[in-house]
Write an enzyme that holds these catalytic residues in place. Structure first.
Site, PDB file in Angstrom:
ATOM      1  N   HIS A  23      45.689  45.161  80.381  1.00  0.00           N
ATOM      2  CA  HIS A  23      45.556  45.065  81.838  1.00  0.00           C
ATOM      3  C   HIS A  23      44.081  45.019  82.210  1.00  0.00           C
ATOM      4  O   HIS A  23      43.292  45.856  81.762  1.00  0.00           O
ATOM      5  CB  HIS A  23      46.214  46.270  82.518  1.00  0.00           C
ATOM      6  CG  HIS A  23      46.480  46.055  83.980  1.00  0.00           C
ATOM      7  ND1 HIS A  23      47.620  45.432  84.438  1.00  0.00           N
ATOM      8  CD2 HIS A  23      45.756  46.350  85.078  1.00  0.00           C
ATOM      9  CE1 HIS A  23      47.590  45.367  85.754  1.00  0.00           C
ATOM     10  NE2 HIS A  23      46.456  45.903  86.175  1.00  0.00           N
ATOM     11  N   ARG A  49      51.381  37.849  84.832  1.00  0.00           N
ATOM     12  CA  ARG A  49      52.129  38.853  85.583  1.00  0.00           C
ATOM     13  C   ARG A  49      51.779  38.710  87.066  1.00  0.00           C
ATOM     14  O   ARG A  49      50.653  38.975  87.492  1.00  0.00           O
ATOM     15  CB  ARG A  49      51.795  40.261  85.082  1.00  0.00           C
ATOM     16  CG  ARG A  49      52.093  40.454  83.595  1.00  0.00           C
ATOM     17  CD  ARG A  49      51.956  41.911  83.178  1.00  0.00           C
ATOM     18  NE  ARG A  49      50.632  42.447  83.407  1.00  0.00           N
ATOM     19  CZ  ARG A  49      49.641  42.458  82.501  1.00  0.00           C
ATOM     20  NH1 ARG A  49      49.833  41.931  81.301  1.00  0.00           N
ATOM     21  NH2 ARG A  49      48.480  42.999  82.804  1.00  0.00           N
ATOM     22  N   CYS A  96      51.588  58.814 116.816  1.00  0.00           N
ATOM     23  CA  CYS A  96      52.499  59.938 116.592  1.00  0.00           C
ATOM     24  C   CYS A  96      53.413  59.647 115.390  1.00  0.00           C
ATOM     25  O   CYS A  96      53.377  58.572 114.811  1.00  0.00           O
ATOM     26  CB  CYS A  96      53.348  60.178 117.831  1.00  0.00           C
ATOM     27  SG  CYS A  96      52.418  60.307 119.377  1.00  0.00           S
TER      28      CYS A  96
END
Length: 376
Positions: A167, A221, A312
């Site tokens: 990776h 990928r 909120c």
């Protein structure tokens, strides 16, 4: 009759096909594509997205992070190879073998457990060996450890050496470091072939696909770019990708406030002139992050409306004073396009000092996903 709340994520299936077509322009015709649909398909819905992608002949493998995700895909009939990109805990060995998943291996003890479970189930289990080429996360760190892994695979009659991968840590931003990682990885690939193996080879993530197409190997990928975003936020709009996900809500209330009046918890916004304030039924309980309070916009009637006051848990307020004819029930876009305006997850990520991946993943499960096709 099912009642669906007015705050929704809309997922356009055809955008996935479009994005794969864009990626195919960067890779060879014979290069395979792995669709990475971990983390609930980056917040888009692993089951529905997986089922759609499974129908495409341009998708050859799936990538998930944990065995539980692979089990979900198998439970809905997906039969294509599924690589578990992360580590397999000993407790999940049975799950991996039972569901015919392909684990990433880099530990001898887990490999031994996988062999024993595959023997008990009378299966041949494909594995991909993970190489650590410089990210220092998981994977074989040196050739000595790699040789031990390969030898253990060879000594395991129910294990097949099906793939090898690494990776990239900075594929979108640091070509020199990526080149060094690739050179390291190729040493392991060479060693595997010297030992008589011919595994499928893969190392390019989305950044690698765009920036380093020469390193595509046998398979790429497809992660964040599958969902319409470039790893470099500055390049998303120019990439030609389409965002499958848009996030919508509606106006539930409108009122006029006057100079000196405030809005929401802490009254962090104080009006200095009469302002029309619209309330939206979305908040940080839905993943609309509180840290964006007073710093972001929504789209109403194709125009930007500033968010005001503290966001909120379940509601937020926006100033629609400069947008005429706003009414209760009007569509509001939090992420997506409306008219000539667009708000991308990249924009919200910049406000929150994070990345588009996290913004997409933050949309909570209480926000219904509505799946659409271009003709629906």
């Amino acid at each position: 009759m099912q009642i669906i709340r007015s705050t929704q994520s809309w997922i356009e299936f055809d955008a996935f096909r479009h994005n794969i077509d864009v990626i195919r322009k960067y890779i060879r015709p014979q290069t395979k594509v792995m669709a990475v649909i971990k983390a609930n398909a980056y917040g888009h819905g692993i089951v529905r997205v997986g089922q759609y992608l499974d129908q495409l002949d341009t998708v050859h493998h799936f990538g998930v992070a944990i065995p539980e995700e692979g089990r979900v895909l198998r439970s809905v009939g997906i039969a294509k190879p599924i690589l578990v990109l992360g580590p397999t805990d000993p407790e999940h060995v049975n799950m991996v073998v039972t569901n015919d998943l392909t684990p990433a291996v880099f530990r001898l003890d887990v490999l031994s457990m996988l062999q024993e479970e595959a023997r008990l189930q009378e299966k041949i289990l494909p594995v991909h060996v993970k190489v650590d080429s410089g990210m220092n996360r998981i994977g074989a760190k040196n050739l000595f450890d790699f040789d031990l892994l390969v030898q253990a695979i060879e000594d395991s009659p129910n294990i097949r050496f099906a793939g090898i991968f690494t990776h990239f840590a900075k594929s979108e931003s640091d070509p020199d470091f990526t080149d060094r990682q690739y050179e390291v990885f190729m040493q392991y690939v060479k060693r595997a072939k010297e030992l008589g193996h011919d595994p499928i080879i893969h190392c390019c993530n989305s950044g690698g696909i765009f920036q380093h197409p020469d390193k595509q190997c046998d398979m790429v990928r497809l992660g964040i770019s599958l969902y319409g975003y470039h790893p470099d936020p500055q390049k998303t709009l120019e990439s030609g990708l389409r965002q499958p996900l848009s996030w919508h809500t509606r106006v539930t209330n409108i009122k006029t406030i006057y100079p000196g009046e405030g809005v929401s918890y802490g009254l962090r916004f104080i009006a200095d002139s009469p302002r029309r304030i619209a309330t939206l039924p979305v908040g940080y309980g839905d993943g609309y992050k509180r840290c964006m309070s007073g710093r972001t916009y929504v789209l109403i009637h194709g125009r930007r409306a500033p968010q005001v006051g503290t966001i909120c848990m379940d509601q937020t307020m926006v100033d629609v004073s400069d947008i005429p004819d706003v009414h209760i029930g009007d569509d509001v876009v939090l992420i997506g396009k409306q008219g000539d305006e667009i708000i991308l997850a990249d924009e919200l990520a910049g406000i929150c000092d994070t990345i588009s991946y996290e913004v997409l993943l933050s949309i909570s499960e209480r926000v219904p996903r509505i799946y659409k096709r271009a003709d629906s």
